[in-house]
Write a protein that holds these residues in place. Structure first.
Motif, PDB file in Angstrom:
ATOM      1  N   THR B  44       0.816  -1.222   0.000  1.00  0.00           N
ATOM      2  CA  THR B  44       0.000   0.000   0.000  1.00  0.00           C
ATOM      3  C   THR B  44       0.845   1.265   0.000  1.00  0.00           C
ATOM      4  N   ASN B  45       2.166   1.138  -0.059  1.00  0.00           N
ATOM      5  CA  ASN B  45       2.992   2.354   0.082  1.00  0.00           C
ATOM      6  C   ASN B  45       3.707   2.732  -1.219  1.00  0.00           C
ATOM      7  N   GLY B 384      -0.223  13.944   5.280  1.00  0.00           N
ATOM      8  CA  GLY B 384      -1.653  13.988   5.603  1.00  0.00           C
ATOM      9  C   GLY B 384      -2.395  12.840   4.936  1.00  0.00           C
ATOM     10  N   CYS B 385      -2.072  12.563   3.674  1.00  0.00           N
ATOM     11  CA  CYS B 385      -2.727  11.459   2.952  1.00  0.00           C
ATOM     12  C   CYS B 385      -2.385  10.127   3.595  1.00  0.00           C
ATOM     13  N   ALA B 386      -1.135   9.987   4.032  1.00  0.00           N
ATOM     14  CA  ALA B 386      -0.722   8.724   4.657  1.00  0.00           C
ATOM     15  C   ALA B 386      -1.569   8.474   5.901  1.00  0.00           C
ATOM     16  N   GLU B 387      -1.870   9.546   6.630  1.00  0.00           N
ATOM     17  CA  GLU B 387      -2.702   9.416   7.819  1.00  0.00           C
ATOM     18  C   GLU B 387      -4.108   8.940   7.411  1.00  0.00           C
ATOM     19  N   HIS B 388      -4.649   9.548   6.357  1.00  0.00           N
ATOM     20  CA  HIS B 388      -5.987   9.157   5.898  1.00  0.00           C
ATOM     21  C   HIS B 388      -5.998   7.733   5.336  1.00  0.00           C
ATOM     22  N   ALA B 389      -4.869   7.339   4.727  1.00  0.00           N
ATOM     23  CA  ALA B 389      -4.799   6.004   4.128  1.00  0.00           C
ATOM     24  C   ALA B 389      -4.477   4.936   5.155  1.00  0.00           C
ATOM     25  N   GLY B 390      -4.192   5.373   6.387  1.00  0.00           N
ATOM     26  CA  GLY B 390      -3.858   4.419   7.433  1.00  0.00           C
ATOM     27  C   GLY B 390      -2.477   3.812   7.265  1.00  0.00           C
ATOM     28  N   LEU B 391      -1.582   4.530   6.569  1.00  0.00           N
ATOM     29  CA  LEU B 391      -0.202   4.052   6.431  1.00  0.00           C
ATOM     30  C   LEU B 391       0.550   4.387   7.705  1.00  0.00           C
ATOM     31  N   ALA B 392       1.231   3.418   8.262  1.00  0.00           N
ATOM     32  CA  ALA B 392       1.948   3.660   9.515  1.00  0.00           C
ATOM     33  C   ALA B 392       3.113   4.612   9.286  1.00  0.00           C
TER      34      ALA B 392
END
Lengths: 214, 392
Positions: B44-45, B384-392
């Motif tokens: 997912t990254n 910010g997108c990583a936070e929304h995407a649930g990426l650690a």
């Protein structure tokens, strides 16, 4: 990247203007929100982190936009007078206009657009009917200078000052329903004149309204 | 400098080929690419970086032909805005390119090919949509369903927009930088000047220069020089060169003064001239003229709204992708108004849009240069997108 982002958001939330807290209290959790004139995005960060809102912002000051996006907040450069027309009808549940109405070119048109793209609008503005403003104009014959109206007439961005009663009249003329309203002092503390718009208009330094379409 | 054809680029070959927007079919498709960082277990990254007209897949490592640093090393790398400690970064040479992906410099393999001759100008016209479709094949081959982000500047930004329009469910975030939803008449005009310069070079030989080994270096250099001007701004040229002349011995002959020293017609008199000539001559060593023709055409064809009945918003209808549009104040090739038009169309479509114009005097090239405001914006948006995407 994540750690400093969260730290920054906590920092701004802690120092959030009290009137933004009053606005946040009017917004339901999980709502779609557009904050017009969002500055560095303090309110949208707060709404996202505490209420799980899909909150976005428009800001005219490019430096503020850069700061907001760098905090990870969805903010776009834009102008309340010209950019609202480009949103679809009912795109949001709430549109917020905090202490900006008096500075836009066409306040009634901006309100119309707000209640086109959203079912509800939250609006705050500095009250030109406050007793100190009235007294200064009466006593000195000069444009008032107060903590709220703190710039000389030739330098103020506030080209459309109004009073709380003016705003009630506009809502009536345009057919907007005032769901909630309150007056607050400059720091955003509620004033106790909830029942009387006339007293609120005399003693409130700012007005805060929650409107919906009639 | 190495022979460009002697380099083996990392690539994947799709033996079933690909049908292009023009209707032609490429019998086989090769996509050359580079990756940086590590794909996480959930896959997912992944961040796809799309390069511009004359860029290539060597984003964050020395270029194999020129030895120069990667073209976006300030943006892609450990601790950089596109942080390779966190993201798995992919960059592919575009379809029609000359750094290993199928293009005019590939061996022609349709029924008219003899196994030796190159495609040259017989290579079918490609579009930005074709380039994105080829990248999509690569992404699927790498086992990635949804890209965390697609990021690109200029033509790379066109690809980012095309990705979000063609594969909305496969792009979590898109960052088109210094881009537009269509190529303007002025931009097509500049491209045409470049193409005509290549055609006018006798060494172009109708595009079959690979047969004689004499490449149309002068024509391609002039094309690059003309294009390079459009990547800069008047302020940047003035700041860097002004009216300065080359060398003390060539110093300006003052009117009425000591004779005609340096008053040549054909020498490089002004510093800006030698700068442009240098840009032109280094470019021809690493780029293929027929690729230049193919890719400039692909940009010219680009008009995302036209593919959706003239309504750009409908290209992004129901897009869940989060967008961040960035423009630069002195960019007159892809001016802020174009990014704003895209932002407004995305608003009409109800998409989540961030949009900022970065103050810079460096013109279109600003997206490649050290622009802290841009880098902060990009890093913050991705975080910010990583936070929304649930990426650690």
């Amino acid at each position: 990247m994540n750690a400093p982002l969260r730290g920054d958001v906590r920092h701004v939330a802690k120092n959030m203007r009290v009137d933004l807290r009053l606005i946040a209290d009017m917004i339901a959790p999980g709502a779609r929100v557009l904050d017009i004139g969002c500055g560095d995005g303090t309110l949208i960060a707060h709404l996202f982190h505490t209420k799980g809102c899909d909150a976005r912002g428009i800001e005219i000051d490019m430096a503020e936009v850069t700061r907001a996006i760098a905090f990870g907040l969805p903010v776009m450069h834009g102008d309340a007078d010209t950019d609202l027309a480009h949103y679809a009808a009912d795109a949001f549940d709430y549109v917020v206009l905090s202490r900006t109405l008096q500075a836009v070119e066409k306040p009634h048109e901006v309100l119309r657009q707000m209640l086109r793209i959203s079912a509800r609008a939250v609006i705050s503005f500095p009250n030109f009917g406050h007793w100190l403003v009235r007294w200064q104009l009466l006593a000195t014959g000069r444009m008032p200078m107060t903590p709220t109206w703190d710039k000389p007439w030739y330098a103020t961005p506030n080209i459309h000052p109004c009073t709380i009663r003016d705003f009630f009249a506009l809502c009536e003329a345009e057919g907007y329903v005032v769901e909630r309203w309150l007056a607050a002092d400059e720091a955003g503390r509620r004033s106790p004149w909830r029942r009387s718009p006339r007293l609120a208009n005399l003693f409130g330094e700012q007005g805060l309204f929650l409107l919906r379409r009639g | 400098m190495l022979n460009p054809l002697s380099i083996a680029h990392q690539h994947v070959r799709f033996a079933d080929g690909m049908v292009l927007d023009c209707g032609a079919r490429l019998p086989s498709l090769e996509v050359a690419y580079r990756t940086y960082g590590t794909l996480n277990g959930e896959r997912t990254n992944a961040v796809l970086v799309c390069h511009a007209l004359t860029g290539d897949q060597y984003v964050a490592e020395p270029h194999p032909l020129t030895g120069r640093p990667g073209w976006w090393e300030t943006v892609v790398g450990p601790g950089r805005p596109i942080d390779t400690d966190r993201f798995f970064v992919i960059c592919a040479n575009v379809l029609g390119g000359c750094m290993g992906s199928t293009g005019p410099r590939s061996v022609r393999d349709d029924d008219k090919g003899d196994g030796v001759a190159l495609w040259g100008t017989a290579f079918p016209p490609v579009t930005i949509g074709d380039m994105v479709r080829a990248q999509q094949r690569l992404i699927t081959h790498l086992g990635i369903h949804r890209l965390f982000a697609v990021v690109g500047g200029s033509m790379g930004g066109m690809q980012a927009l095309q990705w979000a329009a063609s594969y909305p469910e496969r792009v979590f975030a898109a960052v088109p930088v210094a881009a537009a939803a269509y190529h303007s008449a002025q931009n097509i005009a500049f491209h045409e000047v470049g193409r005509q310069a290549i055609f006018a070079d006798p060494d172009w030989q109708g595009g079959r220069y690979w047969q004689t080994g004499r490449v149309p270096a002068r024509g391609l250099a002039v094309a690059r020089m003309a294009a390079h001007i459009t990547y800069l701004s008047e302020q940047a040229l003035t700041r860097k060169f002004g009216r300065r002349q080359r060398g003390a011995e060539n110093a300006a002959p003052q009117s009425g003064g000591g004779g005609g020293v340096g008053l040549g017609m054909f020498d490089e008199i002004f510093e800006v001239e030698s700068y442009l000539r240098h840009q032109g001559s280094t470019f021809v060593r690493r780029f293929d003229a027929n690729s230049y023709l193919t890719i400039t055409r692909a940009m010219d064809y680009f008009d995302l709204a036209q593919d959706h009945d003239g309504d750009l918003a409908s290209a992004f209808r129901n897009a869940r992708t989060r967008f961040c549009l960035v423009s630069f104040s002195s960019d007159w090739l892809f001016p802020t108004a174009e990014s704003r038009a895209v932002a407004r169309a995305l608003n009409r479509a109800g998409a989540n849009v961030s949009f900022v114009e970065i103050e810079s005097d460096k013109g279109h090239d600003a997206f490649l240069l050290d622009e802290p405001g841009f880098h902060r914006t990009l890093a913050g948006f991705l975080a910010g997108c990583a936070e929304h995407a649930g990426l650690a």
